[in-house]
Scaffold this motif. Structure first.
Motif, PDB file in Angstrom:
ATOM      1  N   ARG A  20      11.851  -0.059   5.029  1.00 11.09           N
ATOM      2  CA  ARG A  20      11.107   0.838   4.143  1.00 11.09           C
ATOM      3  C   ARG A  20      11.676   0.718   2.739  1.00 11.09           C
ATOM      4  O   ARG A  20      12.902   0.690   2.562  1.00 11.09           O
ATOM      5  N   LEU A  45       3.856  -5.551   1.184  1.00 11.83           N
ATOM      6  CA  LEU A  45       4.190  -4.173   1.541  1.00 11.83           C
ATOM      7  C   LEU A  45       2.919  -3.429   1.940  1.00 11.83           C
ATOM      8  O   LEU A  45       1.821  -3.751   1.449  1.00 11.83           O
ATOM      9  N   ALA A  72       6.795   2.473   1.212  1.00 11.99           N
ATOM     10  CA  ALA A  72       6.028   1.393   1.816  1.00 11.99           C
ATOM     11  C   ALA A  72       6.858   0.682   2.876  1.00 11.99           C
ATOM     12  O   ALA A  72       8.088   0.599   2.777  1.00 11.99           O
ATOM     13  N   ARG A  73       6.170   0.156   3.873  1.00 11.30           N
ATOM     14  CA  ARG A  73       6.802  -0.645   4.916  1.00 11.30           C
ATOM     15  C   ARG A  73       6.688  -2.123   4.566  1.00 11.30           C
ATOM     16  O   ARG A  73       5.634  -2.582   4.104  1.00 11.30           O
ATOM     17  N   VAL A  74       7.773  -2.879   4.763  1.00 11.33           N
ATOM     18  CA  VAL A  74       7.783  -4.305   4.474  1.00 11.33           C
ATOM     19  C   VAL A  74       7.085  -5.045   5.612  1.00 11.33           C
ATOM     20  O   VAL A  74       7.496  -4.952   6.770  1.00 11.33           O
TER      21      VAL A  74
END
Length: 418
Positions: free
Chosen positions: A35, A73, A85-87
């Motif tokens: 994250r 992302l 954001a999630r990678v």
């Protein structure tokens, strides 16, 4: 060093480019599943994104693509000044890299304050073309043309999905088009880019607009002295489709081998244009001769081919007649004679056109004489053939191209067709 021909200068305006800012702790590695937090002020441990308009428009599940999509992302939590954001795809988050938002409609100005300052500077030093970045609607081009006031040609860079929705209007408003595939490929799916590229090139040919295919053409040559076979095919495909120009970017701007990509691209172009399939592929997409001016251009090319004329010479005050002939991809060299140096430099972008400036091109009495000077500059002085000349009456008035003449190089007897 003198090259004995006009050279055009293109100024690329930055436009409302979205970039991550500088990182307090320097570049960092992010991995899939991590994250990350993006903030306006770049607080400790976050990535600065100095664009408040993004925070106002983004929503959960929207994608953020950094550095031409190398880092991907997916937004999860969106606040007025922060995005968690999630990678999805990881990498090293370098500073000042571009950000694409394929799912988010961001309200950005067509011309930033910096663009306006840069535009005025470019015009003050006499640039020939101005490229407007991240065009979304025709109104952005109209605003830019109001500032330019005819002092340079305007290129619309196609790199946003919204531009594809208004493509015909944008191409019609622009003086030329650039397909900027780096950013465009970050905004639409990669598998859609080839088809949209062909669509844009064909439309530009139909509307007699020069078109440039740009970015990531010989990308591997940034670090190696030879391209991949796929890259060579990519350049050739743009040539087969009818692009007026293909353009290098990082290969020459920051690459380790800046000379080799230029030489390689030149060889690919020459081999492609010399291949038997080249003429056939372009004839299938030739523009319709649906106006009197286009019919004149088509007739001139057909006549030159029938006579095996070594060249076509076109007199033009605006360059429009030259663009119409170029759109038909005549295999004969085409010289464009004009008294306007600025137009001659602008025409350096157009495929197959050799722009020549001559102050003696003033009236119909000069028509039988001037082509011999053009033929000399084209290296045809020893030819005993006739050349095809395109001009208009009244002479020198834009939009009046209506005459074709066949002029022997060794004599001044002329055949006239109107």
């Amino acid at each position: 060093m003198s090259v004995a021909r006009p050279v055009g200068i293109l100024q690329d305006l930055q436009g409302p480019k979205i970039r991550v800012g500088t990182l307090h702790d320097g570049p960092r590695q992010v991995e899939p599943g991590d994250r990350v937090v993006l903030t306006l002020d770049g607080a400790d441990g976050t990535i600065i994104l100095p664009h408040p308009e993004i925070f106002a428009a983004i929503a959960p599940s929207h994608q953020l693509l950094i550095d031409d999509g190398r880092i991907r992302l997916e937004a999860e939590e969106c606040q007025s000044s922060s995005i968690t954001a999630r990678v999805v795809a990881g990498g090293r988050t370098l500073e000042r890299k571009g950000v694409n938002l394929p799912d988010t409609v961001v309200d950005l100005p067509a011309l930033t304050a910096k663009d306006r300052v840069d535009l005025e500077f470019g015009l003050s030093v006499g640039v020939d073309w101005l490229a407007l970045s991240f065009v979304q609607q025709p109104k952005g081009l109209i605003q830019a043309k109001a500032l330019i006031q005819g002092r340079a040609g305007l290129i619309a860079k196609i790199e946003k999905p919204s531009a594809l929705d208004s493509l015909s209007e944008i191409v019609g408003e622009a003086d030329a088009v650039m397909i900027a595939r780096g950013d465009l490929g970050g905004e639409i799916t990669p598998e859609d880019v080839p088809g949209r590229q062909k669509e844009i090139i064909r439309l530009c040919r139909q509307l007699d607009r020069p078109v440039i295919v740009a970015t990531q053409m010989l990308e591997s040559m940034i670090t190696t002295p030879a391209p991949t076979r796929a890259e060579a095919s990519d350049v050739a495909t743009a040539v087969y489709d009818g692009a007026d120009a293909v353009m290098l970017s990082a290969e020459t701007a920051s690459g380790q081998f800046p000379v080799e990509p230029v030489a390689m691209m030149d060889r690919i172009i020459q081999r492609t244009e010399g291949h038997p399939f080249y003429a056939a592929s372009l004839s299938a997409t030739a523009p319709e001769a649906d106006t009197s001016n286009r019919a004149i251009a088509a007739a001139a090319v057909d006549l030159a081919n029938a006579l095996k004329a070594p060249a076509i010479v076109v007199f033009s005050s605006t360059g429009a007649s030259g663009r119409r002939i170029a759109s038909r991809r005549s295999p004969r060299p085409t010289a464009l004679l004009t008294t306007n140096t600025a137009i001659a430099r602008r025409m350096a972008l157009v495929w197959g056109i050799r722009p020549l400036v001559d102050a003696e091109v003033t009236n119909h009495d000069t028509v039988p004489i001037i082509p011999e000077k053009a033929a000399w500059q084209l290296g045809l002085q020893d030819s005993d053939h006739s050349i095809v000349v395109v001009c208009g009456f009244p002479f020198g008035v834009p939009g009046t191209t209506n005459r074709i003449r066949v002029i022997p190089l060794s004599a001044h007897e002329t055949t006239f067709a109107a």
